[in-house]
Motif scaffolding. Structure first.
Motif, mmCIF file in Angstrom:
data_model
loop_
_atom_site.group_PDB
_atom_site.id
_atom_site.type_symbol
_atom_site.label_atom_id
_atom_site.label_comp_id
_atom_site.label_asym_id
_atom_site.label_seq_id
_atom_site.Cartn_x
_atom_site.Cartn_y
_atom_site.Cartn_z
ATOM 1 N N LEU A 171 0.824 -1.205 0.000
ATOM 2 C CA LEU A 171 0.000 0.000 0.000
ATOM 3 C C LEU A 171 0.859 1.256 0.000
ATOM 4 C CD1 LEU A 171 -2.845 -0.973 2.504
ATOM 5 C CD2 LEU A 171 -2.961 -0.893 0.006
ATOM 6 N N LEU A 172 2.044 1.162 0.592
ATOM 7 C CA LEU A 172 2.945 2.314 0.618
ATOM 8 C C LEU A 172 3.684 2.501 -0.704
ATOM 9 C CD1 LEU A 172 4.459 1.929 4.205
ATOM 10 C CD2 LEU A 172 2.707 3.553 3.451
ATOM 11 N N GLY A 173 3.530 1.529 -1.613
ATOM 12 C CA GLY A 173 4.120 1.682 -2.942
ATOM 13 C C GLY A 173 5.188 0.691 -3.315
ATOM 14 N N ALA A 174 5.539 -0.240 -2.432
ATOM 15 C CA ALA A 174 6.557 -1.243 -2.762
ATOM 16 C C ALA A 174 6.006 -2.211 -3.796
ATOM 17 C CB ALA A 174 6.985 -2.000 -1.499
ATOM 18 N N ARG A 175 6.827 -2.557 -4.780
ATOM 19 C CA ARG A 175 6.382 -3.460 -5.837
ATOM 20 C C ARG A 175 7.471 -4.468 -6.193
ATOM 21 N NH1 ARG A 175 2.465 -1.350 -4.499
ATOM 22 N NH2 ARG A 175 0.754 -0.424 -5.733
ATOM 23 N N GLY A 176 7.045 -5.720 -6.364
ATOM 24 C CA GLY A 176 7.957 -6.744 -6.849
ATOM 25 C C GLY A 176 8.032 -6.696 -8.364
ATOM 26 N N THR A 177 9.124 -7.150 -8.913
ATOM 27 C CA THR A 177 9.293 -7.131 -10.368
ATOM 28 C C THR A 177 8.986 -8.477 -11.003
ATOM 29 O OG1 THR A 177 11.657 -7.645 -10.096
ATOM 30 C CG2 THR A 177 11.043 -5.318 -10.229
ATOM 31 N N GLY A 178 8.747 -9.504 -10.173
ATOM 32 C CA GLY A 178 8.440 -10.829 -10.689
ATOM 33 C C GLY A 178 6.950 -11.067 -10.794
ATOM 34 N N GLU A 179 6.555 -12.348 -10.667
ATOM 35 C CA GLU A 179 5.150 -12.713 -10.806
ATOM 36 C C GLU A 179 4.285 -12.162 -9.676
ATOM 37 O OE1 GLU A 179 4.846 -16.901 -11.151
ATOM 38 O OE2 GLU A 179 5.924 -17.039 -13.060
ATOM 39 N N ASN A 180 4.838 -12.091 -8.467
ATOM 40 C CA ASN A 180 4.070 -11.626 -7.314
ATOM 41 C C ASN A 180 4.445 -10.175 -7.001
ATOM 42 O OD1 ASN A 180 2.769 -11.158 -4.884
ATOM 43 N ND2 ASN A 180 3.343 -13.120 -3.978
ATOM 44 N N PRO A 181 3.521 -9.238 -7.161
ATOM 45 C CA PRO A 181 3.836 -7.822 -6.899
ATOM 46 C C PRO A 181 4.151 -7.529 -5.438
ATOM 47 C CG PRO A 181 1.483 -8.109 -7.287
ATOM 48 C CD PRO A 181 2.140 -9.420 -7.646
ATOM 49 N N LEU A 182 3.866 -8.485 -4.545
ATOM 50 C CA LEU A 182 4.193 -8.290 -3.131
ATOM 51 C C LEU A 182 5.647 -8.636 -2.822
ATOM 52 C CD1 LEU A 182 0.992 -9.836 -1.503
ATOM 53 C CD2 LEU A 182 1.520 -7.414 -1.784
ATOM 54 N N ASP A 183 6.339 -9.248 -3.790
ATOM 55 C CA ASP A 183 7.729 -9.683 -3.591
ATOM 56 C C ASP A 183 8.714 -8.564 -3.912
ATOM 57 O OD1 ASP A 183 7.056 -12.214 -2.733
ATOM 58 O OD2 ASP A 183 7.293 -13.149 -4.702
ATOM 59 N N ALA A 184 8.629 -7.456 -3.181
ATOM 60 C CA ALA A 184 9.541 -6.336 -3.424
ATOM 61 C C ALA A 184 10.924 -6.649 -2.864
ATOM 62 C CB ALA A 184 8.991 -5.071 -2.788
ATOM 63 N N SER A 185 11.948 -6.116 -3.521
ATOM 64 C CA SER A 185 13.321 -6.367 -3.092
ATOM 65 C C SER A 185 13.795 -5.297 -2.120
ATOM 66 C CB SER A 185 14.262 -6.394 -4.308
ATOM 67 O OG SER A 185 14.456 -5.078 -4.806
ATOM 68 N N ALA A 186 14.927 -5.544 -1.494
ATOM 69 C CA ALA A 186 15.491 -4.589 -0.537
ATOM 70 C C ALA A 186 15.905 -3.294 -1.214
ATOM 71 C CB ALA A 186 16.680 -5.222 0.180
ATOM 72 N N ASP A 187 16.078 -3.327 -2.544
ATOM 73 C CA ASP A 187 16.460 -2.129 -3.284
ATOM 74 C C ASP A 187 15.288 -1.176 -3.506
ATOM 75 O OD1 ASP A 187 19.049 -3.068 -3.507
ATOM 76 O OD2 ASP A 187 18.643 -4.133 -5.380
ATOM 77 N N ASP A 188 14.075 -1.676 -3.311
ATOM 78 C CA ASP A 188 12.897 -0.833 -3.470
ATOM 79 C C ASP A 188 12.974 0.326 -2.482
ATOM 80 O OD1 ASP A 188 9.766 -1.012 -4.501
ATOM 81 O OD2 ASP A 188 9.956 -0.155 -2.490
ATOM 82 N N ASP A 189 12.617 1.512 -2.933
ATOM 83 C CA ASP A 189 12.756 2.708 -2.095
ATOM 84 C C ASP A 189 11.927 2.610 -0.821
ATOM 85 O OD1 ASP A 189 13.724 5.455 -1.675
ATOM 86 O OD2 ASP A 189 11.619 6.004 -1.929
ATOM 87 N N VAL A 190 10.695 2.097 -0.938
ATOM 88 C CA VAL A 190 9.840 1.946 0.248
ATOM 89 C C VAL A 190 10.449 0.939 1.216
ATOM 90 C CG1 VAL A 190 7.605 1.105 1.068
ATOM 91 C CG2 VAL A 190 7.718 2.596 -0.934
ATOM 92 N N ILE A 191 10.870 -0.201 0.681
ATOM 93 C CA ILE A 191 11.431 -1.257 1.529
ATOM 94 C C ILE A 191 12.672 -0.772 2.263
ATOM 95 C CG2 ILE A 191 12.429 -3.570 1.558
ATOM 96 C CD1 ILE A 191 9.489 -3.609 0.953
ATOM 97 N N SER A 192 13.541 -0.068 1.553
ATOM 98 C CA SER A 192 14.778 0.396 2.179
ATOM 99 C C SER A 192 14.477 1.347 3.334
ATOM 100 C CB SER A 192 15.681 1.078 1.146
ATOM 101 O OG SER A 192 15.045 2.211 0.575
ATOM 102 N N LYS A 193 13.463 2.174 3.177
ATOM 103 C CA LYS A 193 13.084 3.096 4.267
ATOM 104 C C LYS A 193 12.487 2.330 5.441
ATOM 105 C CE LYS A 193 12.186 7.487 1.821
ATOM 106 N NZ LYS A 193 12.786 7.149 0.534
ATOM 107 N N VAL A 194 11.646 1.330 5.146
ATOM 108 C CA VAL A 194 11.039 0.540 6.221
ATOM 109 C C VAL A 194 12.114 -0.219 6.999
ATOM 110 C CG1 VAL A 194 9.519 -1.401 6.737
ATOM 111 C CG2 VAL A 194 8.805 0.318 5.070
ATOM 112 N N ILE A 195 13.042 -0.830 6.283
ATOM 113 C CA ILE A 195 14.116 -1.582 6.938
ATOM 114 C C ILE A 195 14.967 -0.668 7.808
ATOM 115 C CG2 ILE A 195 16.255 -2.871 6.526
ATOM 116 C CD1 ILE A 195 14.931 -4.099 4.083
#
Length: 312
Positions: free
Chosen positions: A52-76
């Motif tokens: 919901l905050l905007g993290a997106r996976g690049t594979g089949e599952n859009p919930l599978d965002a990587s650590a490089d994603d801007d949202v994920i990096s901020k959350v971590i």
């Protein structure tokens, strides 16, 4: 899934339901994710929130965002302004407090009243409902009754305590099931868990990892020895079991897990054992409400077992 920041195994149907709700434009503001502990409910809630905050996976599952994603990096890094995870805090002695209190929920309510820092959603995760006191539950009810715009609240419910019907009725309730044996082994291997974890996981890899600690394994073994000897147990065996199960919270959890496993198996042969399950659950509920120490709790558990065991 090695490049996924918060990988999860299983629960594909629940994730599909969530994505469908988002795409429909009618996402419920409150989600209660139910199921036994150790199966990935908190991980799932984080994935939902970060999507919901905007993290997106690049594979089949859009919930599978990587650590490089801007949202994920901020959350971590703990620097994302629009997500709050409410859990029990540490006391002055460095130990977890007994419960999640009303002040923590009021802080979350205030957080929801603010405008999103990055212009999108505001996400709250409560881990867990089982660890909230009644005042906190009442404060949470007010938040659910008066939801703010573009705010989503994910509630983790392990099912060890009764949830207020008024809270449940204001949430979309979804049920997460234990993993299959294959999924459990996959998670344990990925996490590099010790071999005994697979023996005690029972479809709950997170629980298996926790219970596979030295104190957990000793307590589980002590519980099995005690149950085998019931109802004629020597004092030394009771003393050993009490000492092992009282070592720490993990040990007590492992001890209770073995008892519940035994009761479940026994109930399949004799339905009368189902009442024993409720009796043990009641003791553990009293432990939290009355703040009983581990030794007192173990003594009550063993006394309860004496009442159950004669049915053998």
């Amino acid at each position: 899934m090695s490049d996924v920041a918060f990988p999860i195994i299983g629960h594909t149907a629940l994730e599909a339901d969530f994505l469908s709700a988002v795409n429909s434009g009618k996402l419920h503001h409150g989600w209660m994710i139910e199921g036994p502990s150790g199966i990935g409910k908190l991980l799932m809630a984080k994935r939902f929130g970060m999507y919901l905050l905007g993290a997106r996976g690049t594979g089949e599952n859009p919930l599978d965002a990587s650590a490089d994603d801007d949202v994920i990096s901020k959350v971590i890094a703990g620097s994302h302004p629009d997500i709050r995870i409410v859990q029990r805090k540490l006391n002055d002695k460095g130990k977890l407090k007994q419960d999640i209190n009303v002040e923590q929920i009021r802080e979350l309510t205030h957080f929801f009243e603010l405008k999103p820092g990055l212009g999108g959603w505001r996400i709250g995760i409560i881990d867990s409902l089982d660890e909230m006191n009644r005042n906190a539950e009442n404060a949470l009810l007010k938040t659910l009754e008066e939801p703010s715009h573009n705010c989503a609240l994910f509630l983790i419910n392990h099912g060890t305590e009764t949830v207020l019907p008024t809270i449940r009725s204001r949430c979309r309730v979804v049920r997460a099931k234990p993993l299959s044996n294959e999924e459990t082994v996959e998670v344990l291997n990925r996490e590099g868990a010790p071999a005994p974890a697979a023996d005690v996981a029972d479809g709950r890899p997170g629980r298996g990892i926790a219970l596979a600690s030295p104190s957990g394994l000793r307590a589980a073994s002590a519980a099995r020895d005690l149950l085998k000897a019931m109802p004629r147990v020597q004092d030394q065996l009771v003393a050993s079991a009490t000492q092992a199960a009282s070592a720490d919270e993990v040990a007590l959890d492992a001890f209770v897990t073995e008892i519940m496993r035994w009761l479940k198996a026994s109930a399949l042969k004799n339905p009368a054992y189902a009442a024993g399950w409720m009796d043990i659950s009641k003791v553990m509920s009293e432990k939290r409400k009355l703040n009983m120490d581990a030794t007192q709790t173990v003594s009550k558990l063993i006394a309860t077992l004496y009442q159950i065991a004669p049915q053998k």
